[in-house]
Design a protein around this motif. Structure first.
Motif, short mmCIF file in Angstrom:
data_model
loop_
_atom_site.label_atom_id
_atom_site.label_comp_id
_atom_site.label_asym_id
_atom_site.label_seq_id
_atom_site.Cartn_x
_atom_site.Cartn_y
_atom_site.Cartn_z
N LYS A 135 7.65 -10.32 -15.10
CA LYS A 135 7.45 -10.31 -13.69
C LYS A 135 6.19 -9.75 -12.77
O LYS A 135 4.94 -9.54 -13.51
N PHE A 136 6.34 -9.93 -11.17
CA PHE A 136 4.72 -9.85 -10.68
C PHE A 136 5.11 -8.76 -9.29
O PHE A 136 6.05 -8.79 -9.10
N VAL A 137 4.28 -8.07 -8.75
CA VAL A 137 4.78 -7.60 -8.12
C VAL A 137 3.51 -7.38 -6.94
O VAL A 137 2.83 -7.15 -7.28
N LEU A 138 3.99 -7.77 -5.56
CA LEU A 138 2.72 -8.13 -4.92
C LEU A 138 3.07 -7.38 -3.91
O LEU A 138 4.24 -6.45 -3.20
N GLU A 139 1.89 -6.32 -3.44
CA GLU A 139 2.07 -4.74 -2.67
C GLU A 139 2.07 -5.51 -1.03
O GLU A 139 1.18 -6.68 -0.78
N ARG A 140 2.99 -5.33 -0.71
CA ARG A 140 2.95 -5.74 0.90
C ARG A 140 2.04 -5.65 1.59
O ARG A 140 1.57 -6.40 2.70
N PHE A 141 1.60 -3.98 1.38
CA PHE A 141 0.42 -4.50 2.47
C PHE A 141 -0.79 -4.64 2.30
O PHE A 141 -2.14 -5.09 3.07
N LYS A 142 -0.83 -5.23 1.62
CA LYS A 142 -2.16 -6.63 1.16
C LYS A 142 -1.46 -8.74 1.47
O LYS A 142 -2.40 -9.15 0.98
N VAL A 143 -0.80 -8.74 1.44
CA VAL A 143 0.13 -9.86 2.34
C VAL A 143 0.55 -9.90 3.32
O VAL A 143 0.93 -9.19 3.29
N SER A 144 0.47 -11.46 3.34
CA SER A 144 1.29 -12.04 5.03
C SER A 144 2.81 -12.00 4.25
O SER A 144 2.41 -12.87 3.69
N GLY A 145 3.55 -11.73 5.13
CA GLY A 145 5.03 -12.80 5.38
C GLY A 145 5.08 -14.27 5.62
O GLY A 145 4.11 -14.55 6.22
N PRO A 146 6.26 -14.66 6.05
CA PRO A 146 6.67 -15.97 6.05
C PRO A 146 6.57 -15.76 7.03
O PRO A 146 6.17 -17.07 7.57
N GLY A 202 4.02 -14.81 9.09
CA GLY A 202 2.75 -14.20 9.12
C GLY A 202 2.09 -12.79 9.20
O GLY A 202 1.21 -12.15 9.42
N SER A 203 3.65 -11.36 9.54
CA SER A 203 3.57 -10.28 9.53
C SER A 203 2.59 -10.03 8.39
O SER A 203 2.75 -10.13 7.57
N ASN A 204 1.99 -8.94 8.92
CA ASN A 204 1.29 -7.80 8.13
C ASN A 204 2.31 -6.42 7.64
O ASN A 204 2.83 -6.03 8.56
N TYR A 205 2.31 -5.83 7.00
CA TYR A 205 3.02 -4.95 6.51
C TYR A 205 2.45 -3.25 7.20
O TYR A 205 0.70 -3.89 6.20
N TRP A 206 1.99 -2.72 8.11
CA TRP A 206 1.16 -1.19 7.71
C TRP A 206 1.96 -0.68 7.31
O TRP A 206 2.46 -0.18 6.91
N PRO A 207 1.35 0.66 5.54
CA PRO A 207 1.33 1.78 5.52
C PRO A 207 2.35 2.72 6.15
O PRO A 207 0.88 2.84 7.05
N SER A 208 2.81 3.26 5.88
CA SER A 208 3.06 4.99 7.28
C SER A 208 1.96 5.90 5.91
O SER A 208 1.06 5.10 4.96
N ARG A 209 1.41 6.74 7.30
CA ARG A 209 0.47 8.13 6.57
C ARG A 209 1.65 8.83 5.19
O ARG A 209 0.44 8.87 4.27
N GLU A 210 2.64 9.17 4.77
CA GLU A 210 3.38 9.80 4.15
C GLU A 210 3.54 8.77 2.50
O GLU A 210 4.08 8.67 1.10
N ALA A 211 2.92 7.47 2.74
CA ALA A 211 2.99 5.83 1.85
C ALA A 211 2.94 6.72 0.19
O ALA A 211 3.31 6.24 -0.70
N HIS A 212 1.96 7.47 0.48
CA HIS A 212 0.95 7.51 -0.56
C HIS A 212 1.12 8.57 -1.45
O HIS A 212 0.69 8.76 -2.60
N ILE A 213 2.10 9.72 -0.77
CA ILE A 213 2.79 10.41 -1.14
C ILE A 213 3.96 9.87 -1.90
O ILE A 213 4.34 11.55 -2.99
N SER A 214 4.33 9.54 -1.61
CA SER A 214 6.19 9.34 -1.93
C SER A 214 6.07 8.85 -3.50
O SER A 214 5.00 7.95 -4.14
N GLY A 215 7.41 8.49 -3.93
CA GLY A 215 7.73 7.89 -5.52
C GLY A 215 7.51 6.57 -5.56
O GLY A 215 8.10 6.18 -4.40
#
Length: 129
Positions: free
Chosen positions: A97-108, A110-123
């Motif tokens: 299977k494949f994982v696409l990081e939402r931060f690196k792709v545009s949604g159906p 055309g939307s982009n995901y913007w990570p929160s500041r806490e994203a890098h410290i969550s599990g």
């Protein structure tokens, strides 16, 4: 390098946010509950228009996995990873299977995901444990 053939998809499409190369269909999402250093990530049954990097073992929150980064064929950006092997029996469903990081792709839409500041410290499954 040879001629680049790009597969065109129809329907709700996730694309590379840098070059808009089509990567996956909304209908191929298996799970939206994955996470990475940048926040959300989605597990897909298949993706297109990617090249696969070198296999490596990574310790993730869910255990040791053999994975390979996947790159957009249009611009070369890393867009996620693929699971080559899961070392834990309960994680075998991820193999192939494949994982696409939402931060690196545009949604159906055309939307982009913007990570929160806490994203890098969550599990997450992508972070080293």
């Amino acid at each position: 390098m040879g001629r680049l053939f790009v597969i065109n998809l129809e329907g709700k499409i996730y694309s590379c946010k840098h070059c808009q190369t089509q990567l996956a269909l909304y209908d191929d999402i298996l799970s939206k509950s994955f996470h990475c250093r940048h926040g959300k990530a989605y597990l897909f049954r298949k993706v297109v228009n990617v090249s696969v990097g070198e296999k490596e073992d990574r310790m993730m929150i869910t255990g040791m996995h053999t994975v390979a980064d996947i790159f957009c064929v249009g611009c070369g950006s890393i867009v996620g990873w693929t699971y080559e092997a899961a070392h834990e029996k309960s994680q075998k469903y991820k193999e192939g299977k494949f994982v696409l990081e939402r931060f690196k792709v545009s949604g159906p839409d055309g939307s982009n995901y913007w990570p929160s500041r806490e994203a890098h410290i969550s599990g997450s499954d992508a972070d080293d444990a």
